[in-house]
Design a protein around this motif. Structure first.
Motif, PDB file in Angstrom:
ATOM      1  N   ASN A   1     -11.677   6.098  -4.888  1.00 21.83           N
ATOM      2  CA  ASN A   1     -10.443   5.327  -4.707  1.00 21.83           C
ATOM      3  C   ASN A   1     -10.765   3.540  -4.846  1.00 21.83           C
ATOM      4  O   ASN A   1     -10.676   2.895  -3.963  1.00 21.83           O
ATOM      5  CB  ASN A   1      -9.901   5.562  -3.405  1.00 21.83           C
ATOM      6  CG  ASN A   1      -9.457   6.954  -3.201  1.00 21.83           C
ATOM      7  OD1 ASN A   1      -8.447   7.594  -3.505  1.00 21.83           O
ATOM      8  ND2 ASN A   1     -10.264   7.764  -2.279  1.00 21.83           N
TER       9      ASN A   1
ATOM     10  N   LEU B   1      -4.159   5.365  -3.625  1.00 19.84           N
ATOM     11  CA  LEU B   1      -4.591   5.013  -2.267  1.00 19.84           C
ATOM     12  C   LEU B   1      -5.189   3.411  -2.566  1.00 19.84           C
ATOM     13  O   LEU B   1      -6.035   3.344  -3.523  1.00 19.84           O
ATOM     14  CB  LEU B   1      -5.793   5.683  -1.542  1.00 19.84           C
ATOM     15  CG  LEU B   1      -5.536   7.137  -1.293  1.00 19.84           C
ATOM     16  CD1 LEU B   1      -6.698   7.735  -0.831  1.00 19.84           C
ATOM     17  CD2 LEU B   1      -4.386   7.076  -0.439  1.00 19.84           C
TER      18      LEU B   1
ATOM     19  N   ILE C   1      -8.822   0.647  -3.025  1.00 18.16           N
ATOM     20  CA  ILE C   1      -8.905   0.358  -1.685  1.00 18.16           C
ATOM     21  C   ILE C   1      -9.950  -0.785  -1.512  1.00 18.16           C
ATOM     22  O   ILE C   1     -11.046  -1.040  -1.891  1.00 18.16           O
ATOM     23  CB  ILE C   1      -9.529   1.591  -0.748  1.00 18.16           C
ATOM     24  CG1 ILE C   1      -8.296   2.588  -0.746  1.00 18.16           C
ATOM     25  CG2 ILE C   1      -9.922   1.153   0.425  1.00 18.16           C
ATOM     26  CD1 ILE C   1      -8.776   3.844  -0.001  1.00 18.16           C
TER      27      ILE C   1
ATOM     28  N   LYS D   1      -3.967   6.185   3.541  1.00 18.19           N
ATOM     29  CA  LYS D   1      -5.409   6.243   3.102  1.00 18.19           C
ATOM     30  C   LYS D   1      -6.189   6.155   4.454  1.00 18.19           C
ATOM     31  O   LYS D   1      -7.185   6.850   4.270  1.00 18.19           O
ATOM     32  CB  LYS D   1      -5.615   4.861   2.612  1.00 18.19           C
ATOM     33  CG  LYS D   1      -5.242   3.462   3.135  1.00 18.19           C
ATOM     34  CD  LYS D   1      -5.526   2.173   2.376  1.00 18.19           C
ATOM     35  CE  LYS D   1      -5.102   0.819   2.982  1.00 18.19           C
ATOM     36  NZ  LYS D   1      -3.643   0.579   2.894  1.00 18.19           N
TER      37      LYS D   1
ATOM     38  N   SER E   1      -1.734   4.588   7.881  1.00 21.17           N
ATOM     39  CA  SER E   1      -1.533   4.833   6.722  1.00 21.17           C
ATOM     40  C   SER E   1      -1.968   5.874   6.096  1.00 21.17           C
ATOM     41  O   SER E   1      -2.733   6.551   6.575  1.00 21.17           O
ATOM     42  CB  SER E   1      -2.016   3.577   5.991  1.00 21.17           C
ATOM     43  OG  SER E   1      -3.567   3.570   6.080  1.00 21.17           O
TER      44      SER E   1
ATOM     45  N   SER F   1       0.717  -1.163  -0.045  1.00 25.30           N
ATOM     46  CA  SER F   1       0.073  -0.152  -0.146  1.00 25.30           C
ATOM     47  C   SER F   1       0.929   1.269  -0.037  1.00 25.30           C
ATOM     48  O   SER F   1       0.588   2.176  -0.690  1.00 25.30           O
ATOM     49  CB  SER F   1      -1.077  -0.115   1.216  1.00 25.30           C
ATOM     50  OG  SER F   1      -1.786  -0.986   1.309  1.00 25.30           O
TER      51      SER F   1
ATOM     52  N   GLU G   1       0.780   4.146  -2.492  1.00 27.24           N
ATOM     53  CA  GLU G   1       0.548   5.758  -2.145  1.00 27.24           C
ATOM     54  C   GLU G   1       1.925   6.625  -2.516  1.00 27.24           C
ATOM     55  O   GLU G   1       1.478   7.917  -2.811  1.00 27.24           O
ATOM     56  CB  GLU G   1       0.478   5.634  -0.623  1.00 27.24           C
ATOM     57  CG  GLU G   1      -1.016   4.934  -0.177  1.00 27.24           C
ATOM     58  CD  GLU G   1      -0.949   4.623   1.448  1.00 27.24           C
ATOM     59  OE1 GLU G   1      -0.181   4.797   1.873  1.00 27.24           O
ATOM     60  OE2 GLU G   1      -2.163   4.015   1.615  1.00 27.24           O
TER      61      GLU G   1
END
Length: 303
Positions: A117, A89, A120, A278, A276, A80, A84
């Motif tokens: 996004n 994301l 995700i 996100k 994170s 991730s 990112e």
């Protein structure tokens, strides 16, 4: 030792069966079984005890499971982070939230975020019970109330005001209290997860706790509101639940001269665990979506 074997083991341990784990992983049962067997051979240990009726994690399996789960989480977070860094994301995110708030407000705010996004992989657990945030089972936990746990890192998303309400029929039969002292003679509808000492009011002398007679205890916000509408007693409800009924006139605000202690809608994650990108992005999105003051307080007769 292969990562897909570790993934299969954790899935089987969490699901309690190879069939359910295979459905979760979108693999065949034979593939999951083979990967699990290969992992056990590489470790020289039996991780899952199998019988014709059930499966259970062995002592060695339990010892390995905690670290295996951590390994998968670290790998997922690393992937991730790379996404990112490229401005995307992505990756799994597991969130816990209360049932009523999730249904009424979190969902409508969350869906545009996920649509914007699409990489995700969100898992949302709606549960009114207080989950152990510090356990690390969730990336973030959305809650309503006071923030008093030093083990947590917290984003305040919105203030949340609670108000005393009752149906017009109840107040016509029992009278409308004008002070906190007059609440003692009334029936209360209480939220089980908070207990009967939940009626806390901020006064000039500190916090005053009122313990009314119990008319009903219930562990769900929707039913708490419905019980008040049905005339079973006075309820202390957040405006994000009571607002529509106050505007419609099915619930009437009760002013006892002081306000309940202030509370917040907040998103928390364990202290020491890096949040994170996100999760921070989700907090920023929800804060903007709810507003300050939050939209659910508009036209609800707030003082």
């Amino acid at each position: 030792m292969k990562l897909d074997g570790i993934t299969s083991f954790v899935a089987v341990a969490e699901a309690g069966s190879i069939s359910e784990a295979a459905r979760t992983l979108r693999l065949s049962k034979s593939v999951v079984s083979e990967r699990l067997a290969e992992l056990e051979r590489s470790l020289g240990a039996t991780l899952i005890h199998r019988t014709t009726r059930r499966m259970s994690v062995t002592e060695d399996g339990a010892a390995f499971l905690e670290r295996a789960t951590r390994i998968l989480r670290e790998v997922s977070e690393a992937a991730s982070d790379l996404a990112e860094r490229r401005g995307t994301l992505a990756g799994p995110m597991r969130i816990s939230a209360p049932v009523t708030f999730g249904r009424l407000h979190l969902g409508p705010a969350l869906y545009p975020f996920l649509a914007a996004n699409p990489k995700i992989e969100m898992s949302l657990d709606l549960d009114d019970r207080r989950v152990d945030i510090a356990s690390g089972a969730y990336d973030g936990v959305l809650r309503h109330g006071t923030i008093d746990d030093s083990r947590l890192m917290v984003w305040r998303l919105a203030p949340s005001r609670r108000v005393l309400v009752a149906s017009r029929d109840y107040l016509a039969s029992h009278g409308t209290p004008a002070t906190t002292a007059e609440l003692d003679g009334h029936k209360g509808v209480f939220y089980t997860n908070r207990g009967v000492a939940d009626w806390r009011f901020a006064t000039a002398d500190g916090v005053e706790i009122i313990r009314a007679r119990v008319g009903l205890r219930v562990n769900n916000g929707d039913m708490l509101r419905d019980a008040a509408v049905a005339g079973l007693g006075i309820a202390l409800l957040p405006l994000f639940i009571a607002g529509p009924d106050i505007r419609a006139g099915t619930l009437k605000l009760i002013d006892v001269g002081v306000r309940p202690s202030p509370e917040f809608i907040y998103l928390a994650h364990p202290e020491g665990r890096r949040s994170s990108v996100k999760l921070r992005a989700l907090a920023d999105h929800l804060k903007a979506a709810f507003g300050d003051p939050p939209y659910w307080e508009e036209g609800a007769g707030s003082r």
